[in-house]
Design a protein around this motif. Structure first.
Motif, PDB file in Angstrom:
ATOM      1  N   VAL A   1      41.639  -5.373 -13.826  1.00 28.52           N
ATOM      2  CA  VAL A   1      41.380  -5.922 -13.114  1.00 28.52           C
ATOM      3  C   VAL A   1      40.749  -6.727 -14.068  1.00 28.52           C
ATOM      4  N   GLU A   2      41.615  -7.957 -13.737  1.00 28.62           N
ATOM      5  CA  GLU A   2      40.399  -9.008 -15.110  1.00 28.62           C
ATOM      6  C   GLU A   2      41.024 -10.787 -14.033  1.00 28.62           C
ATOM      7  N   ASP A   3      40.040 -11.343 -14.932  1.00 30.45           N
ATOM      8  CA  ASP A   3      40.047 -12.781 -13.938  1.00 30.45           C
ATOM      9  C   ASP A   3      40.328 -13.826 -14.548  1.00 30.45           C
TER      10      ASP A   3
ATOM     11  N   LEU B   1      39.432  -2.742 -17.416  1.00 29.88           N
ATOM     12  CA  LEU B   1      38.728  -2.805 -16.315  1.00 29.88           C
ATOM     13  C   LEU B   1      38.075  -4.224 -16.965  1.00 29.88           C
ATOM     14  N   ASP B   2      37.894  -5.315 -16.700  1.00 30.79           N
ATOM     15  CA  ASP B   2      36.919  -6.454 -17.941  1.00 30.79           C
ATOM     16  C   ASP B   2      35.559  -5.810 -17.116  1.00 30.79           C
ATOM     17  N   VAL B   3      34.678  -6.099 -18.231  1.00 27.80           N
ATOM     18  CA  VAL B   3      33.111  -6.190 -18.173  1.00 27.80           C
ATOM     19  C   VAL B   3      33.020  -6.999 -17.590  1.00 27.80           C
ATOM     20  N   GLY B   4      33.484  -8.376 -17.400  1.00 31.72           N
ATOM     21  CA  GLY B   4      32.712  -9.731 -17.052  1.00 31.72           C
ATOM     22  C   GLY B   4      33.278 -10.067 -15.364  1.00 31.72           C
ATOM     23  N   LEU B   5      33.405  -9.955 -14.484  1.00 30.20           N
ATOM     24  CA  LEU B   5      34.045 -10.418 -13.084  1.00 30.20           C
ATOM     25  C   LEU B   5      32.612 -10.897 -12.746  1.00 30.20           C
ATOM     26  N   PRO B   6      32.718 -11.338 -11.911  1.00 33.68           N
ATOM     27  CA  PRO B   6      33.125 -12.909 -10.924  1.00 33.68           C
ATOM     28  C   PRO B   6      31.952 -11.684  -9.826  1.00 33.68           C
TER      29      PRO B   6
ATOM     30  N   ALA C   1      38.639  -4.540 -27.256  1.00 28.96           N
ATOM     31  CA  ALA C   1      37.664  -6.435 -27.391  1.00 28.96           C
ATOM     32  C   ALA C   1      39.461  -7.298 -27.206  1.00 28.96           C
ATOM     33  N   LYS C   2      38.571  -8.112 -26.920  1.00 29.71           N
ATOM     34  CA  LYS C   2      38.690  -9.495 -26.592  1.00 29.71           C
ATOM     35  C   LYS C   2      38.497 -10.282 -27.754  1.00 29.71           C
ATOM     36  N   PRO C   3      39.415 -11.261 -28.718  1.00 27.93           N
ATOM     37  CA  PRO C   3      40.167 -11.822 -28.166  1.00 27.93           C
ATOM     38  C   PRO C   3      41.530 -10.514 -28.466  1.00 27.93           C
TER      39      PRO C   3
HETATM   40 MG   LIG Z   1      35.794 -11.854 -17.226  1.00 22.08          MG
END
Ligand SMILES: [Mg+2]
Length: 306
Positions: free
Chosen positions: A17-19, A60-65, A112-114
């Protein structure tokens, strides 16, 4: 058929799950070698996909739209269908506070990203491995070690669940209790090793006699077994009980000292649900089994509630 005997091997399925499409591409490049991936970009889609029960792990991405990953995770953890699926968060906000928030929401780890591909690879593999170990343990806890059938605890759970489900829709449910005739004498005559082999054969005979996917048979204890037949009335239960008896007889397992026959036989008692709780059902089936014993063994008896 007992579904535990049919647990099929399949590739591990991961929901991503990543935008961000660049990150989607990186995750896919690293993980598609080993895993079946489904890639989506919103929290709502994540909840919909997870409800299918098809996934072993979620990134799971923390920052989703549409909502943040913590909210998605909390919802997954509050639902019994998705609670056991490990959640690994993907975040660029690599702060101690976010880590705490993620773990509190029920996440198992953070990447963590990157994203460093080697770390991604190692962590995902490790968590998949742990998930498989946990699944294997919880399956072992549900099965009887000797026969591979469900154990008594699983039987209790399934009977309770099926009883409630069928009571809601006003359907019947039958159970069959059965045991091996003169089994103590069998063990005394041939020894416990052959006794175990005999029980395994009886288990196989019972599984082969079941007719529908929802039917199940469990080892109740010792040489005693029990079958649950949802949506089945007395005639259907009688047919399955006779099939078990005939399958066992057809094995022609020698039992020279048995007063009943020269081969191993079983006695069975069955009972349909008539507005009684599951415990009454078990007691009534047990009484029917006792009747089968008393009237000569190697037979099936339909019980009544009296
Ligand atoms: Mg995001």
């Amino acid at each position: 058929m007992n579904p535990d005997l049919l647990a099929a091997k399949r590739r591990t399925a991961i929901l991503i799950v990543e935008d961000d499409t660049a990150i989607q591409a990186l995750l896919t490049a690293v993980l598609s070698v080993n895993y079946d991936l489904t890639v989506i970009g919103t929290g709502q889609e994540a909840l919909n996909q997870m409800a299918t029960g098809a996934f072993d792990l979620i990134l799971l991405d923390v920052g989703l739209p549409d909502m943040d990953g913590f909210t998605v995770c909390r919802q997954l953890k509050s639902d019994t269908r998705t609670r056991e699926v490990p959640v690994i968060f993907l975040t660029s906000r690599n702060s101690a506070q976010d880590e705490v928030k993620g773990l509190e929401a029920g996440g198992i780890d953070y990447i963590a990203k990157p994203i460093n591909p080697a770390i991604l690879w190692a962590r995902v593999n490790k968590h998949v491995e742990l998930k498989h170990s946990r699944d294997a343990l919880s399956q072992m806890a549900r099965l009887d070690g000797l026969t591979g059938l469900s154990n008594r605890r699983t039987f209790d759970d399934i009977l309770d669940r099926e009883w409630r489900r069928l009571a809601r829709v006003g359907q019947h449910l039958s159970i069959i209790m059965f045991d091996v005739d003169h089994f103590k004498l069998y063990n005394d005559t041939y020894g416990h090793g052959p006794g175990d082999v005999c029980l395994k054969k009886i288990a196989r005979c019972a599984v082969d006699a079941l007719q529908r996917p929802a039917d199940m048979v469990a080892r109740y204890g010792g040489e005693e077994f029990v079958a649950v037949l949802p949506d089945t009335q007395v005639a259907g239960a009688e047919a399955v009980a006779q099939a078990i008896r005939e399958n066992v007889a057809a094995q022609n397992i020698p039992h020279e000292k048995s007063p009943t026959a020269k081969h191993v036989t079983v006695s069975l008692g069955h009972i349909p649900k008539i507005g009684r709780p599951p415990t009454d059902l078990v007691t009534a089936a047990d009484h029917a089994l006792y009747e089968a014993k008393k009237t000569g063994r190697d037979r099936a008896v339909a019980g009544t509630f009296e």
